[in-house]
Motif scaffolding. Sequence first.
Motif, short mmCIF file in Angstrom:
data_model
loop_
_atom_site.label_atom_id
_atom_site.label_comp_id
_atom_site.label_asym_id
_atom_site.label_seq_id
_atom_site.Cartn_x
_atom_site.Cartn_y
_atom_site.Cartn_z
N SER A 157 0.82 -1.22 0.00
CA SER A 157 0.00 0.00 0.00
C SER A 157 0.85 1.27 0.00
O SER A 157 0.40 2.31 -0.46
N LYS A 158 2.07 1.18 0.52
CA LYS A 158 2.91 2.38 0.61
C LYS A 158 3.18 2.97 -0.77
O LYS A 158 3.03 4.16 -1.00
N ARG A 159 3.57 2.13 -1.70
CA ARG A 159 3.86 2.60 -3.06
C ARG A 159 2.58 3.08 -3.75
O ARG A 159 2.59 4.09 -4.44
N ALA A 160 1.48 2.38 -3.55
CA ALA A 160 0.22 2.78 -4.18
C ALA A 160 -0.22 4.15 -3.68
O ALA A 160 -0.69 4.99 -4.46
N LEU A 161 -0.08 4.40 -2.40
CA LEU A 161 -0.46 5.71 -1.85
C LEU A 161 0.46 6.81 -2.37
O LEU A 161 0.01 7.92 -2.65
N GLU A 162 1.73 6.49 -2.50
CA GLU A 162 2.67 7.47 -3.05
C GLU A 162 2.27 7.88 -4.47
O GLU A 162 2.27 9.06 -4.82
N LEU A 163 1.91 6.90 -5.29
CA LEU A 163 1.49 7.19 -6.66
C LEU A 163 0.21 8.02 -6.68
O LEU A 163 0.07 8.94 -7.50
N TYR A 175 -5.13 21.97 -12.84
CA TYR A 175 -6.46 22.59 -12.83
C TYR A 175 -6.61 23.71 -11.82
O TYR A 175 -7.70 24.27 -11.70
N ASP A 176 -5.53 24.00 -11.09
CA ASP A 176 -5.57 25.04 -10.06
C ASP A 176 -6.71 24.79 -9.07
O ASP A 176 -7.56 25.64 -8.82
N ILE A 177 -6.73 23.57 -8.54
CA ILE A 177 -7.75 23.17 -7.57
C ILE A 177 -7.06 22.60 -6.34
O ILE A 177 -5.84 22.38 -6.33
N THR A 178 -7.83 22.35 -5.30
CA THR A 178 -7.33 21.67 -4.11
C THR A 178 -8.17 20.43 -3.86
O THR A 178 -9.40 20.49 -3.89
N VAL A 179 -7.52 19.30 -3.67
CA VAL A 179 -8.19 18.04 -3.34
C VAL A 179 -7.81 17.68 -1.92
O VAL A 179 -6.63 17.49 -1.61
N ARG A 180 -8.79 17.56 -1.05
CA ARG A 180 -8.55 17.28 0.36
C ARG A 180 -8.72 15.80 0.67
O ARG A 180 -9.69 15.18 0.23
N GLU A 181 -7.76 15.25 1.43
CA GLU A 181 -7.90 13.88 1.91
C GLU A 181 -8.82 13.90 3.12
O GLU A 181 -8.55 14.59 4.10
N ARG A 182 -9.92 13.14 3.07
CA ARG A 182 -10.90 13.14 4.15
C ARG A 182 -10.76 11.95 5.09
O ARG A 182 -11.45 11.87 6.10
N GLY A 183 -9.88 11.03 4.77
CA GLY A 183 -9.65 9.90 5.65
C GLY A 183 -9.12 8.70 4.88
O GLY A 183 -9.16 8.65 3.65
N LEU A 184 -8.55 7.76 5.63
CA LEU A 184 -8.06 6.52 5.05
C LEU A 184 -8.76 5.36 5.73
O LEU A 184 -8.85 5.31 6.96
N VAL A 185 -9.27 4.45 4.92
CA VAL A 185 -9.96 3.26 5.43
C VAL A 185 -9.07 2.05 5.20
O VAL A 185 -8.89 1.61 4.07
N ALA A 186 -8.47 1.54 6.27
CA ALA A 186 -7.72 0.29 6.17
C ALA A 186 -8.75 -0.83 6.08
O ALA A 186 -9.52 -1.06 7.01
N ASN A 187 -8.75 -1.53 4.96
CA ASN A 187 -9.83 -2.47 4.66
C ASN A 187 -9.32 -3.91 4.68
O ASN A 187 -8.15 -4.17 4.42
N MET A 199 -0.97 -0.75 10.32
CA MET A 199 -1.89 0.15 11.01
C MET A 199 -1.12 1.24 11.76
O MET A 199 -1.50 2.41 11.75
N ALA A 200 0.00 0.84 12.38
CA ALA A 200 0.84 1.83 13.06
C ALA A 200 1.45 2.80 12.06
O ALA A 200 1.54 4.00 12.31
N PHE A 206 -0.24 9.51 8.44
CA PHE A 206 -1.39 10.39 8.21
C PHE A 206 -1.91 10.94 9.53
O PHE A 206 -3.04 10.64 9.94
N PRO A 207 -1.12 11.76 10.19
CA PRO A 207 -1.54 12.27 11.51
C PRO A 207 -2.67 13.28 11.45
O PRO A 207 -3.33 13.54 12.46
N ASP A 208 -2.93 13.84 10.26
CA ASP A 208 -3.91 14.92 10.14
C ASP A 208 -5.26 14.50 9.60
O ASP A 208 -6.15 15.33 9.43
N ILE A 209 -5.41 13.21 9.29
CA ILE A 209 -6.70 12.72 8.80
C ILE A 209 -7.10 11.47 9.59
O ILE A 209 -6.23 10.78 10.13
N PRO A 210 -8.39 11.18 9.65
CA PRO A 210 -8.82 9.96 10.36
C PRO A 210 -8.34 8.70 9.63
O PRO A 210 -8.27 8.66 8.41
#
Length: 271
Positions: A157-163, A175-187, A199-200, A206-210
Amino acid sequence: MPARLAVSNQKGGVGKTTVAINVAGALNARGRDVLFVDLDPQGNASEGLGLREAYDAAPPSLFDVLTDAESRGAIADLVHEHPAMDVIPSNIDMTAAEPELTLSRRGGEQLALALDHVEDDYDYVIVDCPPHLGYLTDNALHATGNVLIPALAESTSKRALELLFDHVEALELDYDITVRERGLVANRVETTNEAREMMAWFEDAFPDIPVWEVRKRVALQRAFSDGVSLFEYEEPVDMAEEFLAIAADLDEQFGFGSAAATTASGVEASR
Protein backbone atom coordinates in the motif's frame (compact mmCIF):
# COMPACT_ATOMS: atom_id res chain seq x y z
CA MET A 1 -24.17 22.32 -2.69
CA PRO A 2 -23.94 18.71 -1.50
CA ALA A 3 -20.74 17.30 -0.10
CA ARG A 4 -18.86 15.50 -2.86
CA LEU A 5 -16.47 12.65 -2.15
CA ALA A 6 -14.39 10.43 -4.43
CA VAL A 7 -13.36 6.98 -3.21
CA SER A 8 -10.06 6.23 -4.87
CA ASN A 9 -6.93 4.10 -4.83
CA GLN A 10 -5.12 3.19 -8.03
CA LYS A 11 -4.21 -0.22 -6.57
CA GLY A 12 -6.78 -2.88 -7.41
CA GLY A 13 -8.06 -5.45 -4.96
CA VAL A 14 -8.33 -3.13 -1.96
CA GLY A 15 -12.11 -3.43 -1.66
CA LYS A 16 -12.61 0.14 -2.86
CA THR A 17 -16.14 -0.45 -4.12
CA THR A 18 -17.22 -2.25 -0.95
CA VAL A 19 -15.98 0.71 1.09
CA ALA A 20 -17.77 3.20 -1.19
CA ILE A 21 -21.09 1.34 -1.02
CA ASN A 22 -21.02 0.93 2.75
CA VAL A 23 -19.96 4.51 3.43
CA ALA A 24 -22.90 5.61 1.29
CA GLY A 25 -25.17 3.19 3.16
CA ALA A 26 -23.95 4.51 6.51
CA LEU A 27 -24.57 8.11 5.47
CA ASN A 28 -28.10 7.15 4.48
CA ALA A 29 -28.54 5.43 7.86
CA ARG A 30 -27.69 8.80 9.41
CA GLY A 31 -30.50 10.41 7.47
CA ARG A 32 -28.52 11.77 4.53
CA ASP A 33 -29.75 11.72 0.94
CA VAL A 34 -26.99 10.16 -1.14
CA LEU A 35 -26.30 10.02 -4.86
CA PHE A 36 -23.85 7.24 -5.76
CA VAL A 37 -21.96 7.51 -9.06
CA ASP A 38 -20.24 4.40 -10.43
CA LEU A 39 -17.39 5.76 -12.55
CA ASP A 40 -15.61 2.42 -12.91
CA PRO A 41 -15.93 0.92 -16.42
CA GLN A 42 -16.01 -2.54 -14.81
CA GLY A 43 -19.32 -1.66 -13.17
CA ASN A 44 -18.60 -3.46 -9.91
CA ALA A 45 -20.58 -0.99 -7.81
CA SER A 46 -23.51 -1.17 -10.22
CA GLU A 47 -23.54 -4.94 -9.79
CA GLY A 48 -23.04 -4.64 -6.03
CA LEU A 49 -26.11 -2.40 -5.85
CA GLY A 50 -28.29 -4.77 -7.85
CA LEU A 51 -28.12 -2.85 -11.15
CA ARG A 52 -26.44 -5.40 -13.40
CA GLU A 53 -29.06 -4.89 -16.12
CA ALA A 54 -28.44 -1.14 -16.17
CA TYR A 55 -24.77 -1.83 -16.90
CA ASP A 56 -25.79 -3.44 -20.20
CA ALA A 57 -28.48 -0.85 -21.05
CA ALA A 58 -28.62 0.85 -24.42
CA PRO A 59 -27.54 4.51 -24.80
CA PRO A 60 -27.74 7.10 -23.51
CA SER A 61 -25.48 6.07 -20.66
CA LEU A 62 -22.88 7.65 -18.40
CA PHE A 63 -20.46 7.31 -21.30
CA ASP A 64 -22.57 9.67 -23.40
CA VAL A 65 -22.95 12.13 -20.53
CA LEU A 66 -19.17 12.35 -20.13
CA THR A 67 -18.18 12.44 -23.78
CA ASP A 68 -20.96 14.45 -25.45
CA ALA A 69 -21.70 17.95 -24.14
CA GLU A 70 -25.21 17.86 -25.59
CA SER A 71 -25.99 14.73 -23.55
CA ARG A 72 -25.01 16.13 -20.13
CA GLY A 73 -28.60 16.88 -19.18
CA ALA A 74 -29.49 13.22 -19.77
CA ILE A 75 -27.68 12.35 -16.54
CA ALA A 76 -30.94 12.92 -14.66
CA ASP A 77 -32.54 10.11 -16.66
CA LEU A 78 -29.80 7.69 -15.57
CA VAL A 79 -30.62 7.87 -11.86
CA HIS A 80 -31.91 4.59 -10.39
CA GLU A 81 -33.54 4.27 -7.00
CA HIS A 82 -32.03 1.94 -4.42
CA PRO A 83 -33.25 1.34 -0.86
CA ALA A 84 -30.34 3.32 0.60
CA MET A 85 -29.34 5.75 -2.14
CA ASP A 86 -29.91 6.92 -5.68
CA VAL A 87 -27.44 5.44 -8.17
CA ILE A 88 -26.01 6.50 -11.49
CA PRO A 89 -24.69 3.16 -12.79
CA SER A 90 -21.71 2.55 -14.97
CA ASN A 91 -22.19 1.07 -18.43
CA ILE A 92 -20.33 -1.32 -20.67
CA ASP A 93 -19.66 1.60 -23.05
CA MET A 94 -17.54 3.23 -20.32
CA THR A 95 -14.66 1.00 -21.39
CA ALA A 96 -14.18 3.46 -24.27
CA ALA A 97 -14.35 6.58 -22.09
CA GLU A 98 -10.63 7.05 -21.40
CA PRO A 99 -9.54 7.60 -25.04
CA GLU A 100 -12.56 9.82 -25.69
CA LEU A 101 -11.78 12.01 -22.67
CA THR A 102 -8.12 12.17 -23.67
CA LEU A 103 -9.17 13.90 -26.89
CA SER A 104 -11.69 16.19 -25.19
CA ARG A 105 -10.80 19.86 -24.68
CA ARG A 106 -11.94 19.73 -21.04
CA GLY A 107 -11.46 16.02 -20.49
CA GLY A 108 -11.02 16.18 -16.73
CA GLU A 109 -14.03 18.40 -16.04
CA GLN A 110 -16.93 16.55 -17.63
CA LEU A 111 -18.33 14.91 -14.49
CA ALA A 112 -18.34 18.22 -12.62
CA LEU A 113 -20.30 19.83 -15.45
CA ALA A 114 -22.79 16.93 -15.57
CA LEU A 115 -23.41 16.80 -11.81
CA ASP A 116 -24.70 20.36 -11.92
CA HIS A 117 -27.84 18.89 -13.51
CA VAL A 118 -28.72 16.42 -10.73
CA GLU A 119 -27.17 17.16 -7.37
CA ASP A 120 -29.53 19.71 -5.83
CA ASP A 121 -31.66 17.07 -4.06
CA TYR A 122 -28.75 15.37 -2.26
CA ASP A 123 -26.63 15.86 0.83
CA TYR A 124 -23.77 13.75 -0.53
CA VAL A 125 -22.45 12.67 -3.91
CA ILE A 126 -20.20 9.60 -3.59
CA VAL A 127 -18.11 8.71 -6.65
CA ASP A 128 -16.57 5.26 -6.96
CA CYS A 129 -13.39 5.57 -9.05
CA PRO A 130 -11.70 3.05 -11.35
CA PRO A 131 -8.75 1.14 -9.87
CA HIS A 132 -6.25 3.12 -11.94
CA LEU A 133 -5.16 6.70 -12.50
CA GLY A 134 -6.45 8.32 -15.67
CA TYR A 135 -9.05 10.74 -17.00
CA LEU A 136 -11.98 9.05 -15.25
CA THR A 137 -10.25 9.33 -11.88
CA ASP A 138 -9.29 12.91 -12.77
CA ASN A 139 -12.98 13.62 -13.39
CA ALA A 140 -13.91 12.21 -9.98
CA LEU A 141 -11.22 14.15 -8.11
CA HIS A 142 -11.91 17.37 -10.00
CA ALA A 143 -15.67 17.10 -9.51
CA THR A 144 -15.49 16.32 -5.80
CA GLY A 145 -12.38 18.07 -4.49
CA ASN A 146 -12.32 15.44 -1.73
CA VAL A 147 -10.99 11.90 -1.54
CA LEU A 148 -11.52 8.95 0.79
CA ILE A 149 -8.75 6.40 0.43
CA PRO A 150 -9.26 2.65 0.93
CA ALA A 151 -6.04 0.70 1.47
CA LEU A 152 -4.94 -2.74 2.53
CA ALA A 153 -2.93 -3.16 5.72
CA GLU A 154 0.04 -4.53 3.81
CA SER A 155 3.37 -3.09 2.69
CA THR A 156 2.38 -2.81 -0.99
CA SER A 157 0.00 0.00 0.00
CA LYS A 158 2.91 2.38 0.61
CA ARG A 159 3.86 2.60 -3.06
CA ALA A 160 0.22 2.78 -4.18
CA LEU A 161 -0.46 5.71 -1.85
CA GLU A 162 2.67 7.47 -3.05
CA LEU A 163 1.49 7.19 -6.66
CA LEU A 164 -1.99 8.45 -5.73
CA PHE A 165 -0.65 11.51 -3.93
CA ASP A 166 1.77 12.31 -6.76
CA HIS A 167 -1.15 12.13 -9.19
CA VAL A 168 -3.36 14.33 -7.02
CA GLU A 169 -0.58 16.91 -6.72
CA ALA A 170 -0.16 17.04 -10.50
CA LEU A 171 -3.93 17.35 -10.96
CA GLU A 172 -4.09 20.24 -8.50
CA LEU A 173 -1.39 22.07 -10.44
CA ASP A 174 -2.98 21.38 -13.84
CA TYR A 175 -6.46 22.59 -12.83
CA ASP A 176 -5.57 25.04 -10.06
CA ILE A 177 -7.75 23.17 -7.57
CA THR A 178 -7.33 21.67 -4.11
CA VAL A 179 -8.19 18.04 -3.34
CA ARG A 180 -8.55 17.28 0.36
CA GLU A 181 -7.90 13.88 1.91
CA ARG A 182 -10.90 13.14 4.15
CA GLY A 183 -9.65 9.90 5.65
CA LEU A 184 -8.06 6.52 5.05
CA VAL A 185 -9.96 3.26 5.43
CA ALA A 186 -7.72 0.29 6.17
CA ASN A 187 -9.83 -2.47 4.66
CA ARG A 188 -9.92 -6.26 5.04
CA VAL A 189 -7.64 -6.05 8.07
CA GLU A 190 -6.59 -9.40 9.49
CA THR A 191 -4.84 -10.34 12.72
CA THR A 192 -1.26 -10.55 11.47
CA ASN A 193 2.01 -8.88 12.41
CA GLU A 194 2.15 -7.14 9.03
CA ALA A 195 -1.35 -5.73 9.52
CA ARG A 196 -0.48 -4.42 12.99
CA GLU A 197 2.70 -2.83 11.66
CA MET A 198 0.85 -1.23 8.76
CA MET A 199 -1.89 0.15 11.01
CA ALA A 200 0.84 1.83 13.06
CA TRP A 201 2.42 3.12 9.86
CA PHE A 202 -0.90 4.56 8.65
CA GLU A 203 -1.35 6.41 11.93
CA ASP A 204 2.19 7.85 11.75
CA ALA A 205 2.03 8.69 8.04
CA PHE A 206 -1.39 10.39 8.21
CA PRO A 207 -1.54 12.27 11.51
CA ASP A 208 -3.91 14.92 10.14
CA ILE A 209 -6.70 12.72 8.80
CA PRO A 210 -8.82 9.96 10.36
CA VAL A 211 -7.66 6.37 9.90
CA TRP A 212 -10.37 3.71 10.24
CA GLU A 213 -10.02 -0.05 10.50
CA VAL A 214 -12.48 -2.33 8.72
CA ARG A 215 -11.73 -5.92 9.58
CA LYS A 216 -12.19 -8.76 7.11
CA ARG A 217 -15.73 -10.15 7.26
CA VAL A 218 -17.42 -12.64 4.92
CA ALA A 219 -20.70 -10.75 5.39
CA LEU A 220 -19.30 -7.77 3.49
CA GLN A 221 -19.03 -9.88 0.35
CA ARG A 222 -22.39 -11.52 1.00
CA ALA A 223 -24.11 -8.15 1.27
CA PHE A 224 -22.39 -7.09 -1.96
CA SER A 225 -23.67 -10.25 -3.67
CA ASP A 226 -27.18 -9.43 -2.42
CA GLY A 227 -26.99 -5.97 -3.99
CA VAL A 228 -27.11 -4.02 -0.71
CA SER A 229 -24.92 -2.30 1.85
CA LEU A 230 -24.52 -3.69 5.36
CA PHE A 231 -27.40 -1.46 6.43
CA GLU A 232 -29.95 -3.32 4.33
CA TYR A 233 -28.37 -6.75 4.85
CA GLU A 234 -30.50 -9.31 6.66
CA GLU A 235 -27.94 -10.13 9.36
CA PRO A 236 -26.21 -7.70 11.78
CA VAL A 237 -22.49 -7.23 11.12
CA ASP A 238 -20.12 -5.65 13.62
CA MET A 239 -18.27 -3.67 10.93
CA ALA A 240 -21.43 -1.65 10.33
CA GLU A 241 -20.48 0.31 13.44
CA GLU A 242 -17.15 1.26 11.89
CA PHE A 243 -18.87 2.52 8.75
CA LEU A 244 -21.26 4.53 10.93
CA ALA A 245 -18.21 6.06 12.61
CA ILE A 246 -16.83 7.00 9.19
CA ALA A 247 -20.16 8.59 8.24
CA ALA A 248 -20.34 10.50 11.53
CA ASP A 249 -16.84 11.87 11.00
CA LEU A 250 -17.64 12.89 7.42
CA ASP A 251 -20.78 14.66 8.65
CA GLU A 252 -18.62 16.60 11.08
CA GLN A 253 -16.00 17.44 8.46
CA PHE A 254 -18.60 18.65 5.99
CA GLY A 255 -20.54 20.65 8.57
CA PHE A 256 -23.69 18.56 8.90
CA GLY A 257 -25.52 18.53 12.21
CA SER A 258 -26.24 15.46 14.29
CA ALA A 259 -28.64 12.86 12.92
CA ALA A 260 -30.48 9.75 14.03
CA ALA A 261 -28.26 6.89 12.98
CA THR A 262 -29.15 3.22 12.82
CA THR A 263 -26.65 1.02 14.63
CA ALA A 264 -25.65 -2.44 13.52
CA SER A 265 -28.28 -3.91 15.80
CA GLY A 266 -30.96 -1.73 14.22
CA VAL A 267 -31.38 0.53 17.24
CA GLU A 268 -31.49 4.25 16.55
CA ALA A 269 -28.86 6.33 18.29
CA SER A 270 -28.33 10.08 18.31
CA ARG A 271 -24.84 10.94 17.06
